[in-house]
Each structure stands twice: as structure tokens, then as C-alpha cells.
Design a protein around this motif. Sequence first.
Motif, PDB file in Angstrom:
ATOM      1  N   ALA A  25     -13.575  17.688   9.925  1.00 29.66           N
ATOM      2  CA  ALA A  25     -14.006  19.039   9.574  1.00 29.66           C
ATOM      3  C   ALA A  25     -13.501  19.432   8.184  1.00 29.66           C
ATOM      4  CB  ALA A  25     -13.522  20.043  10.612  1.00 29.66           C
ATOM      5  N   ALA A  26     -12.454  18.785   7.718  1.00 30.56           N
ATOM      6  CA  ALA A  26     -11.920  19.051   6.380  1.00 30.56           C
ATOM      7  C   ALA A  26     -12.609  18.146   5.367  1.00 30.56           C
ATOM      8  CB  ALA A  26     -10.409  18.792   6.351  1.00 30.56           C
ATOM      9  N   GLU A  27     -12.643  18.576   4.139  1.00 27.41           N
ATOM     10  CA  GLU A  27     -13.144  17.728   3.051  1.00 27.41           C
ATOM     11  C   GLU A  27     -12.049  16.719   2.722  1.00 27.41           C
ATOM     12  OE1 GLU A  27     -13.801  18.019  -1.755  1.00 27.41           O
ATOM     13  OE2 GLU A  27     -13.963  19.854  -0.585  1.00 27.41           O
ATOM     14  N   ILE A  28     -12.327  15.453   2.928  1.00 30.92           N
ATOM     15  CA  ILE A  28     -11.345  14.393   2.663  1.00 30.92           C
ATOM     16  C   ILE A  28     -11.790  13.619   1.441  1.00 30.92           C
ATOM     17  CG2 ILE A  28     -10.175  12.346   3.560  1.00 30.92           C
ATOM     18  CD1 ILE A  28     -10.741  13.450   6.396  1.00 30.92           C
ATOM     19  N   THR A  29     -10.975  13.628   0.399  1.00 33.33           N
ATOM     20  CA  THR A  29     -11.296  12.875  -0.816  1.00 33.33           C
ATOM     21  C   THR A  29     -10.267  11.767  -1.000  1.00 33.33           C
ATOM     22  OG1 THR A  29     -10.092  14.494  -2.152  1.00 33.33           O
ATOM     23  CG2 THR A  29     -12.476  14.786  -1.974  1.00 33.33           C
ATOM     24  N   LEU A  30     -10.652  10.790  -1.791  1.00 31.33           N
ATOM     25  CA  LEU A  30      -9.822   9.610  -1.988  1.00 31.33           C
ATOM     26  C   LEU A  30      -9.694   9.304  -3.462  1.00 31.33           C
ATOM     27  CD1 LEU A  30      -8.368   7.046  -0.844  1.00 31.33           C
ATOM     28  CD2 LEU A  30     -10.621   5.960  -0.800  1.00 31.33           C
ATOM     29  N   ASP A  31      -8.483   9.070  -3.917  1.00 31.16           N
ATOM     30  CA  ASP A  31      -8.192   8.601  -5.261  1.00 31.16           C
ATOM     31  C   ASP A  31      -7.473   7.266  -5.084  1.00 31.16           C
ATOM     32  OD1 ASP A  31      -7.503   8.161  -7.901  1.00 31.16           O
ATOM     33  OD2 ASP A  31      -6.044   9.805  -7.995  1.00 31.16           O
ATOM     34  N   ALA A  32      -8.203   6.170  -5.284  1.00 29.28           N
ATOM     35  CA  ALA A  32      -7.648   4.838  -5.007  1.00 29.28           C
ATOM     36  C   ALA A  32      -7.429   4.076  -6.302  1.00 29.28           C
ATOM     37  CB  ALA A  32      -8.605   4.065  -4.100  1.00 29.28           C
TER      38      ALA A  32
ATOM     39  N   ILE B 257       0.873  -1.175   0.000  1.00 26.25           N
ATOM     40  CA  ILE B 257       0.000   0.000   0.000  1.00 26.25           C
ATOM     41  C   ILE B 257       0.907   1.222   0.000  1.00 26.25           C
ATOM     42  CG2 ILE B 257      -1.698   1.348   1.312  1.00 26.25           C
ATOM     43  CD1 ILE B 257      -2.652  -1.318   2.541  1.00 26.25           C
ATOM     44  N   ASP B 258       0.681   2.139  -0.935  1.00 26.29           N
ATOM     45  CA  ASP B 258       1.463   3.369  -1.048  1.00 26.29           C
ATOM     46  C   ASP B 258       0.477   4.530  -0.998  1.00 26.29           C
ATOM     47  OD1 ASP B 258       2.975   5.565  -1.806  1.00 26.29           O
ATOM     48  OD2 ASP B 258       3.910   4.570  -3.510  1.00 26.29           O
ATOM     49  N   THR B 259       0.491   5.291   0.092  1.00 26.19           N
ATOM     50  CA  THR B 259      -0.468   6.376   0.292  1.00 26.19           C
ATOM     51  C   THR B 259       0.247   7.716   0.393  1.00 26.19           C
ATOM     52  OG1 THR B 259      -1.927   4.888   1.526  1.00 26.19           O
ATOM     53  CG2 THR B 259      -2.336   7.243   1.764  1.00 26.19           C
ATOM     54  N   THR B 260      -0.286   8.703  -0.300  1.00 24.03           N
ATOM     55  CA  THR B 260       0.153  10.088  -0.187  1.00 24.03           C
ATOM     56  C   THR B 260      -1.030  10.902   0.306  1.00 24.03           C
ATOM     57  OG1 THR B 260       1.696   9.841  -2.032  1.00 24.03           O
ATOM     58  CG2 THR B 260       1.046  12.088  -1.451  1.00 24.03           C
ATOM     59  N   ALA B 261      -0.809  11.746   1.293  1.00 21.49           N
ATOM     60  CA  ALA B 261      -1.841  12.669   1.766  1.00 21.49           C
ATOM     61  C   ALA B 261      -1.408  14.084   1.416  1.00 21.49           C
ATOM     62  CB  ALA B 261      -2.043  12.536   3.265  1.00 21.49           C
ATOM     63  N   LYS B 262      -2.279  14.806   0.733  1.00 19.70           N
ATOM     64  CA  LYS B 262      -2.020  16.204   0.386  1.00 19.70           C
ATOM     65  C   LYS B 262      -2.946  17.064   1.230  1.00 19.70           C
ATOM     66  CE  LYS B 262      -2.345  19.445  -3.469  1.00 19.70           C
ATOM     67  NZ  LYS B 262      -2.790  19.559  -4.879  1.00 19.70           N
ATOM     68  N   VAL B 263      -2.371  17.805   2.161  1.00 25.34           N
ATOM     69  CA  VAL B 263      -3.128  18.672   3.055  1.00 25.34           C
ATOM     70  C   VAL B 263      -3.087  20.091   2.484  1.00 25.34           C
ATOM     71  CG1 VAL B 263      -3.176  19.688   5.375  1.00 25.34           C
ATOM     72  CG2 VAL B 263      -2.699  17.250   5.085  1.00 25.34           C
ATOM     73  N   THR B 264      -4.272  20.688   2.291  1.00 24.60           N
ATOM     74  CA  THR B 264      -4.370  22.031   1.733  1.00 24.60           C
ATOM     75  C   THR B 264      -4.710  23.028   2.828  1.00 24.60           C
ATOM     76  OG1 THR B 264      -5.075  21.161  -0.405  1.00 24.60           O
ATOM     77  CG2 THR B 264      -5.587  23.469   0.047  1.00 24.60           C
ATOM     78  N   LEU B 265      -3.907  24.075   2.910  1.00 23.79           N
ATOM     79  CA  LEU B 265      -4.132  25.180   3.831  1.00 23.79           C
ATOM     80  C   LEU B 265      -4.604  26.363   2.992  1.00 23.79           C
ATOM     81  CD1 LEU B 265      -3.732  26.264   6.783  1.00 23.79           C
ATOM     82  CD2 LEU B 265      -1.459  27.000   6.032  1.00 23.79           C
ATOM     83  N   ASP B 266      -5.835  26.789   3.201  1.00 23.24           N
ATOM     84  CA  ASP B 266      -6.428  27.917   2.474  1.00 23.24           C
ATOM     85  C   ASP B 266      -6.856  28.989   3.453  1.00 23.24           C
ATOM     86  OD1 ASP B 266      -6.351  27.123  -0.241  1.00 23.24           O
ATOM     87  OD2 ASP B 266      -8.151  25.900  -0.005  1.00 23.24           O
ATOM     88  N   MET B 267      -7.110  30.173   2.930  1.00 24.18           N
ATOM     89  CA  MET B 267      -7.724  31.224   3.740  1.00 24.18           C
ATOM     90  C   MET B 267      -9.232  31.001   3.695  1.00 24.18           C
ATOM     91  SD  MET B 267      -5.353  33.014   5.080  1.00 24.18           S
ATOM     92  CE  MET B 267      -6.061  34.536   5.645  1.00 24.18           C
ATOM     93  N   VAL B 268      -9.858  30.862   4.843  1.00 26.11           N
ATOM     94  CA  VAL B 268     -11.303  30.689   4.958  1.00 26.11           C
ATOM     95  C   VAL B 268     -11.800  31.728   5.955  1.00 26.11           C
ATOM     96  CG1 VAL B 268     -13.171  29.127   5.634  1.00 26.11           C
ATOM     97  CG2 VAL B 268     -11.168  28.217   4.433  1.00 26.11           C
ATOM     98  N   ASN B 269     -12.673  32.593   5.475  1.00 28.51           N
ATOM     99  CA  ASN B 269     -13.184  33.680   6.314  1.00 28.51           C
ATOM    100  C   ASN B 269     -12.062  34.467   6.983  1.00 28.51           C
ATOM    101  OD1 ASN B 269     -15.866  32.961   5.702  1.00 28.51           O
ATOM    102  ND2 ASN B 269     -15.860  31.436   7.343  1.00 28.51           N
ATOM    103  N   GLY B 270     -10.987  34.700   6.215  1.00 26.22           N
ATOM    104  CA  GLY B 270      -9.872  35.504   6.699  1.00 26.22           C
ATOM    105  C   GLY B 270      -8.893  34.799   7.620  1.00 26.22           C
ATOM    106  N   ALA B 271      -9.055  33.483   7.780  1.00 20.52           N
ATOM    107  CA  ALA B 271      -8.150  32.752   8.669  1.00 20.52           C
ATOM    108  C   ALA B 271      -7.552  31.545   7.945  1.00 20.52           C
ATOM    109  CB  ALA B 271      -8.908  32.274   9.912  1.00 20.52           C
ATOM    110  N   PRO B 272      -6.247  31.291   8.127  1.00 21.86           N
ATOM    111  CA  PRO B 272      -5.658  30.095   7.534  1.00 21.86           C
ATOM    112  C   PRO B 272      -6.347  28.852   8.110  1.00 21.86           C
ATOM    113  CG  PRO B 272      -3.957  31.483   8.535  1.00 21.86           C
ATOM    114  CD  PRO B 272      -5.286  32.048   8.922  1.00 21.86           C
ATOM    115  N   THR B 273      -6.807  27.969   7.199  1.00 26.15           N
ATOM    116  CA  THR B 273      -7.595  26.817   7.618  1.00 26.15           C
ATOM    117  C   THR B 273      -7.220  25.598   6.784  1.00 26.15           C
ATOM    118  OG1 THR B 273      -9.437  28.296   8.150  1.00 26.15           O
ATOM    119  CG2 THR B 273      -9.968  25.960   7.899  1.00 26.15           C
ATOM    120  N   VAL B 274      -6.978  24.472   7.452  1.00 30.53           N
ATOM    121  CA  VAL B 274      -6.842  23.208   6.733  1.00 30.53           C
ATOM    122  C   VAL B 274      -8.259  22.805   6.353  1.00 30.53           C
ATOM    123  CG1 VAL B 274      -6.253  20.765   6.924  1.00 30.53           C
ATOM    124  CG2 VAL B 274      -4.731  22.493   7.909  1.00 30.53           C
TER     125      VAL B 274
END
Length: 144
Positions: A134-141, A79-96
Amino acid sequence: MAIADRTATAVWKGGLKDGSGVISTQSGVLKDQEYSFVTRFENKPGTNPEELIAASHAGCYSMALSAELTKNNTPPASIDTTAKVTLDMVNGAPTVNKILLTVKASVPGLDAAKFHEIADGAKKNCPISRLLAAAEITLDATLL
């Protein structure tokens, strides 16, 4: 009763942009690992909290998928898994707010439809996925 308690420490000195810190883990795998504003927000070499979350999620998901495949009597070869965590500005605050799990697994004797069903179940039941719900978690398997 807790199954396990794990600890990490962070020491920060100075202001946000001109300061820096070190992160250490109970196991000693990370010991005084430096991090700073530029490693977090400007993609300079070094670690940051989001990278550590990505590592945790990739490791946890791989173990959860292995457990589910084994319960199905189709243990994985790899099993080879990569997780890409995105940090965006949401309502003026940095948010994963997004995490993309990309997994490639070699599972002898398992068809693609059943693999995707099991992979999605592992995503939902992985302890770190549940923590980060709380974050949107998507999967590409991909079944190799």
C-alpha cells in the motif's frame, strides 16, 4: 500451512501523549523495549513502530536479493540495505506512505544492468515488500 508464525507483544499504559509502552518479541531480541509518543513523533531516542518496520524491510529485502542473486549463479559477497520509512499525514491521519530501500551490493561477475534487474525483482518479491504494498516503495540500488 504457515511456513512460520512469529509473535510480538506491545503493552501500552496511559494516554497517547503522556503514556508509554513496551514491545517484546518471541525470540527475546526485544524485551520490554520502551516506546512512546516522543520516540515516534518527536524523534527522541528510543524505538517506534516505523523503525521496526524499516528494520524488517531492510532485513527481508537483503535476504530476498541474496536469494535471487544466488539463483542467478552470482551469489553476493555482501549486501548492505537501508530502509527509510516515511510517516506522513494523509487525509488527516498519520500514514506510512513511502519506503525507500537503498542497497549497495558487492556481486563478483555481475554487470550493472543485470544487477538492477535482479534488485528490482527482489523488491517486488520480498515478503515484507508485498505486505507493505500500500506504500510507495522505491529502490536505489548500487553495484559495488
